[in-house]
Write a protein that holds these residues in place. Sequence first.
Motif, PDB file in Angstrom:
ATOM      1  N   PRO A   1       3.314   4.528 -30.562  1.00  0.00           N
ATOM      2  CA  PRO A   1       3.526   3.108 -30.873  1.00  0.00           C
ATOM      3  C   PRO A   1       4.045   2.901 -32.294  1.00  0.00           C
ATOM      4  CG  PRO A   1       1.194   3.630 -30.969  1.00  0.00           C
ATOM      5  CD  PRO A   1       1.886   4.880 -30.498  1.00  0.00           C
ATOM      6  N   SER A   2       4.667   1.754 -32.509  1.00  0.00           N
ATOM      7  CA  SER A   2       5.086   1.316 -33.838  1.00  0.00           C
ATOM      8  C   SER A   2       4.656  -0.133 -34.012  1.00  0.00           C
ATOM      9  CB  SER A   2       6.607   1.459 -34.005  1.00  0.00           C
ATOM     10  OG  SER A   2       7.288   0.664 -33.043  1.00  0.00           O
ATOM     11  N   ALA A   3       4.785  -0.674 -35.237  1.00  0.00           N
ATOM     12  CA  ALA A   3       4.294  -2.032 -35.494  1.00  0.00           C
ATOM     13  C   ALA A   3       5.128  -2.732 -36.550  1.00  0.00           C
ATOM     14  CB  ALA A   3       2.836  -1.997 -35.922  1.00  0.00           C
ATOM     15  N   PHE A   4       5.148  -4.072 -36.448  1.00  0.00           N
ATOM     16  CA  PHE A   4       5.790  -4.909 -37.450  1.00  0.00           C
ATOM     17  C   PHE A   4       5.318  -6.349 -37.284  1.00  0.00           C
ATOM     18  CE2 PHE A   4       9.302  -7.689 -38.800  1.00  0.00           C
ATOM     19  CZ  PHE A   4       9.381  -7.325 -40.126  1.00  0.00           C
ATOM     20  N   LYS A   5       4.901  -6.983 -38.374  1.00  0.00           N
ATOM     21  CA  LYS A   5       4.517  -8.396 -38.416  1.00  0.00           C
ATOM     22  C   LYS A   5       3.562  -8.785 -37.287  1.00  0.00           C
ATOM     23  CE  LYS A   5       7.765 -11.028 -41.164  1.00  0.00           C
ATOM     24  NZ  LYS A   5       8.708 -12.171 -41.202  1.00  0.00           N
ATOM     25  N   GLY A   6       2.515  -8.000 -37.150  1.00  0.00           N
ATOM     26  CA  GLY A   6       1.480  -8.337 -36.186  1.00  0.00           C
ATOM     27  C   GLY A   6       1.780  -7.962 -34.751  1.00  0.00           C
ATOM     28  N   LEU A   7       2.913  -7.349 -34.505  1.00  0.00           N
ATOM     29  CA  LEU A   7       3.263  -6.901 -33.160  1.00  0.00           C
ATOM     30  C   LEU A   7       3.212  -5.381 -33.093  1.00  0.00           C
ATOM     31  CD1 LEU A   7       6.342  -9.134 -32.212  1.00  0.00           C
ATOM     32  CD2 LEU A   7       3.943  -9.446 -31.550  1.00  0.00           C
ATOM     33  N   VAL A   8       2.719  -4.861 -31.974  1.00  0.00           N
ATOM     34  CA  VAL A   8       2.693  -3.429 -31.721  1.00  0.00           C
ATOM     35  C   VAL A   8       3.620  -3.166 -30.536  1.00  0.00           C
ATOM     36  CG1 VAL A   8       1.278  -1.420 -31.153  1.00  0.00           C
ATOM     37  CG2 VAL A   8       0.331  -3.265 -32.569  1.00  0.00           C
ATOM     38  N   PHE A   9       4.553  -2.215 -30.714  1.00  0.00           N
ATOM     39  CA  PHE A   9       5.552  -1.896 -29.695  1.00  0.00           C
ATOM     40  C   PHE A   9       5.241  -0.525 -29.095  1.00  0.00           C
ATOM     41  CE2 PHE A   9       7.523  -4.133 -33.318  1.00  0.00           C
ATOM     42  CZ  PHE A   9       7.834  -5.344 -32.701  1.00  0.00           C
ATOM     43  N   PHE A  10       5.331  -0.432 -27.772  1.00  0.00           N
ATOM     44  CA  PHE A  10       5.039   0.851 -27.133  1.00  0.00           C
ATOM     45  C   PHE A  10       5.739   0.940 -25.793  1.00  0.00           C
ATOM     46  CE2 PHE A  10       1.965  -2.084 -25.463  1.00  0.00           C
ATOM     47  CZ  PHE A  10       1.654  -1.652 -24.184  1.00  0.00           C
ATOM     48  N   ALA A  11       5.834   2.172 -25.270  1.00  0.00           N
ATOM     49  CA  ALA A  11       6.476   2.431 -23.982  1.00  0.00           C
ATOM     50  C   ALA A  11       5.496   2.198 -22.845  1.00  0.00           C
ATOM     51  CB  ALA A  11       6.996   3.861 -23.943  1.00  0.00           C
ATOM     52  N   GLY A  12       5.988   1.623 -21.754  1.00  0.00           N
ATOM     53  CA  GLY A  12       5.162   1.410 -20.579  1.00  0.00           C
ATOM     54  C   GLY A  12       5.902   1.775 -19.314  1.00  0.00           C
ATOM     55  N   ASN A  13       5.194   1.695 -18.199  1.00  0.00           N
ATOM     56  CA  ASN A  13       5.771   1.993 -16.885  1.00  0.00           C
ATOM     57  C   ASN A  13       5.046   1.124 -15.859  1.00  0.00           C
ATOM     58  OD1 ASN A  13       6.476   3.031 -14.358  1.00  0.00           O
ATOM     59  ND2 ASN A  13       6.506   5.149 -15.075  1.00  0.00           N
TER      60      ASN A  13
ATOM     61  N   ASN B   1       9.014   1.440 -13.085  1.00  0.00           N
ATOM     62  CA  ASN B   1      10.072   0.901 -13.927  1.00  0.00           C
ATOM     63  C   ASN B   1       9.679   1.002 -15.397  1.00  0.00           C
ATOM     64  OD1 ASN B   1      11.689  -0.029 -11.673  1.00  0.00           O
ATOM     65  ND2 ASN B   1      10.160  -1.632 -11.395  1.00  0.00           N
ATOM     66  N   GLY B   2      10.572   1.563 -16.208  1.00  0.00           N
ATOM     67  CA  GLY B   2      10.281   1.720 -17.617  1.00  0.00           C
ATOM     68  C   GLY B   2      10.264   0.390 -18.350  1.00  0.00           C
ATOM     69  N   LEU B   3       9.412   0.305 -19.356  1.00  0.00           N
ATOM     70  CA  LEU B   3       9.256  -0.932 -20.115  1.00  0.00           C
ATOM     71  C   LEU B   3       9.117  -0.634 -21.602  1.00  0.00           C
ATOM     72  CD1 LEU B   3       6.411  -2.677 -18.045  1.00  0.00           C
ATOM     73  CD2 LEU B   3       8.829  -3.327 -18.027  1.00  0.00           C
ATOM     74  N   LEU B   4       9.617  -1.540 -22.417  1.00  0.00           N
ATOM     75  CA  LEU B   4       9.221  -1.638 -23.803  1.00  0.00           C
ATOM     76  C   LEU B   4       8.337  -2.872 -23.908  1.00  0.00           C
ATOM     77  CD1 LEU B   4       9.429  -0.785 -26.798  1.00  0.00           C
ATOM     78  CD2 LEU B   4      11.410  -2.308 -26.979  1.00  0.00           C
ATOM     79  N   VAL B   5       7.128  -2.680 -24.397  1.00  0.00           N
ATOM     80  CA  VAL B   5       6.137  -3.757 -24.402  1.00  0.00           C
ATOM     81  C   VAL B   5       5.767  -4.106 -25.840  1.00  0.00           C
ATOM     82  CG1 VAL B   5       3.890  -4.516 -23.530  1.00  0.00           C
ATOM     83  CG2 VAL B   5       5.229  -2.836 -22.233  1.00  0.00           C
ATOM     84  N   ALA B   6       5.590  -5.399 -26.096  1.00  0.00           N
ATOM     85  CA  ALA B   6       5.085  -5.876 -27.381  1.00  0.00           C
ATOM     86  C   ALA B   6       3.797  -6.656 -27.157  1.00  0.00           C
ATOM     87  CB  ALA B   6       6.116  -6.757 -28.078  1.00  0.00           C
ATOM     88  N   VAL B   7       2.741  -6.276 -27.861  1.00  0.00           N
ATOM     89  CA  VAL B   7       1.475  -7.010 -27.808  1.00  0.00           C
ATOM     90  C   VAL B   7       1.082  -7.383 -29.228  1.00  0.00           C
ATOM     91  CG1 VAL B   7       0.694  -5.823 -25.719  1.00  0.00           C
ATOM     92  CG2 VAL B   7       0.054  -4.907 -27.969  1.00  0.00           C
ATOM     93  N   ASN B   8       0.234  -8.413 -29.340  1.00  0.00           N
ATOM     94  CA  ASN B   8      -0.273  -8.723 -30.670  1.00  0.00           C
ATOM     95  C   ASN B   8      -1.516  -7.891 -30.944  1.00  0.00           C
ATOM     96  OD1 ASN B   8      -2.448  -9.984 -29.416  1.00  0.00           O
ATOM     97  ND2 ASN B   8      -1.602 -12.052 -29.694  1.00  0.00           N
ATOM     98  N   GLU B   9      -2.125  -8.106 -32.105  1.00  0.00           N
ATOM     99  CA  GLU B   9      -3.255  -7.267 -32.491  1.00  0.00           C
ATOM    100  C   GLU B   9      -4.519  -7.550 -31.694  1.00  0.00           C
ATOM    101  OE1 GLU B   9      -3.415  -6.323 -36.914  1.00  0.00           O
ATOM    102  OE2 GLU B   9      -1.916  -7.938 -36.892  1.00  0.00           O
ATOM    103  N   SER B  10      -4.484  -8.596 -30.888  1.00  0.00           N
ATOM    104  CA  SER B  10      -5.608  -8.885 -29.984  1.00  0.00           C
ATOM    105  C   SER B  10      -5.378  -8.291 -28.600  1.00  0.00           C
ATOM    106  CB  SER B  10      -5.805 -10.403 -29.867  1.00  0.00           C
ATOM    107  OG  SER B  10      -6.118 -10.966 -31.123  1.00  0.00           O
ATOM    108  N   GLY B  11      -4.236  -7.616 -28.411  1.00  0.00           N
ATOM    109  CA  GLY B  11      -3.935  -7.015 -27.122  1.00  0.00           C
ATOM    110  C   GLY B  11      -3.277  -7.960 -26.152  1.00  0.00           C
TER     111      GLY B  11
END
Length: 613
Positions: A189-201, A205-215
């Motif tokens: 995962p990586s992060a910027f301005k309160g968002l965490v970016f990670f790979a999903g499936n 189907n492949g996904l790029l997902v963004a969640v906040n720090e509360s999930g």
Amino acid sequence: MRKFALISLTLIMLTAAASATTFHGDVQRTGNFTASGEIIPHLAWKTQLTGLVGASPVYYNGHIYVTNWFGWGDWQPGLYSLNATTGSVEWRNATISGASSVAVFGNLLVVGDITGMLYYVDAASGDIVKAVKLESSPLWWGIASSPLVYNGSVYVTTFSNGTLWKIDSDGNVVWRYTTGGEIGPYTSPSAFKGLVFFAGNESGNGLLVAVNESGVEQWKFPVDGKITNSPSTDGQRVYVATETKLYAVNLDGTEAWSVAFSGTMSTAAVAYGNVYIGSDGKLYCFNASDGTKKWETAVNGKIDSSPAVAGGVVYFATNTPEGTLYAVDALSGEVLWYYRLSPPSGSYYNIMSSPFIAENKLFIGADSGYVYCFETSGSFEFNVTLIPGKFEVLVNGNSYEVNRTTALGALYESENHTVNGAKVWFEVSLDDSWYSQYGFFIKTIMGLGTDQIDGNWIYWSVWNETGQISVGADRYNLNQKETVYYCYGDGSSLNSCLILLKINADVKPAGISSLELSNGNRGGNITAWVNVTSASTDWYVVVVSGVGEQGEAIAGISTFRLNAGEELRVPVLIHIPQLADQGTYSLYAGVYRFSEYPANLIHLYGPASCEVS
């Protein structure tokens, strides 16, 4: 120091947690590092851990932390702490192994393990403080994802079910977000301005997902295929690759651009308004704003290593049996140097590890079982054999012929030699501004040219044992046994060199530049063509001989006369006995003065191979 013209730099906005030391340099996984000068292929130290070192070494406070995994023979698995200056092993925790790179969390190290555990480890002692089982189906990888420390919490993904975990400083699971399908085992995962970016499936189907720090999910961006690396962000877009495309996704989850691309584990580095990323046999540079390809550079194999950028240079490695560390110019893609490992027969020294740059040093692991440390200064020593003849150089669009037995010939012969068990190649460029009066002057070596450090000008100068040479390197003819020096410094003395190339030249009166062989049949002949050049007029003998796979010996001989400076393509007829073994033969060519044959061999060339049937 390498001169580098800055161009509209992408603004890298670091969060408060950016001081955490982690894979690819920062929480945004930008691959941006700081160095006061160009790293060169000078080995400061290498330390054998055994096994395979696939993780990226991580530097913190004078120490290098790295894991190894799997292996053969006397494999000593562990999480290691090395002294960053000397490479000496400070401690090893034999419980932990894998391909996960550590993240530094205060006085703790957080790292994944091949058993599926996430460990919190005391950085000073190597003792395990907390262990958390996260991956229920570890298979070969366990947790190969590199943890992210962001705003006082740890984020890491598990591959079997595409889950992002948030864990607090005490090792307690705060929440998890599961996409359900399998993802790449090495993606992090990586992060910027309160968002965490990670790979999903999700449902295959492949996904790029963004969640906040509360999930809480902020957006999901569908991609074509499986994400094979880690998302990186420059604060404007998130960059991620699959096996078929490279994507740039805006921070609101909409597509900025995408291009056809064969992604690997290589995570994109973002710097200077560009995206740098490895693929199958090439490093690519794209414009970060619109995806326009600026350049591509072919290398010797697949790039799984994630590029590291510092001071206008991009560093990365290839995942091939002869694993190779490259340095290329960030603006042009020109290869400045490479350091190629030379494994013994039957071994494979692939490099999956990514470079980490700190304290003006570059650290990287390899399947040789070693961690390597390179630095910005140092001395090299090469032994070269020079034969008469000429070679061609291209300078400013003009073609010139240069004598091989000059100081410049010695430099070009040195640029592809073995040093510390590895093959080192480096770029050389010339200045022909004063060619008619003085010959060539050195413009750059390894991309390093005239520059200013602390008010002092530094440049390349050429020396012999008595002092600095006052003519161009191509105008200085070497004696039979002579040492020539290329010094990168202020020109005051060899002791002032930041980088010193010491070249011990053995200049031959005659030599062989090529050997070509035909194939042949038993009872017949093989024809060898040997290119010979002489510095003086004389009679010479060429012998071509060698053995087959079963030890059968064959040979042929020719006698001829050469004028001074003449090059001749000499035919040599080699008889094949009627009962000779069939198969591949490896042959060498040797040249002698006729008056000294067979006592004094001048030059040996080869091997070349041919078939006997």
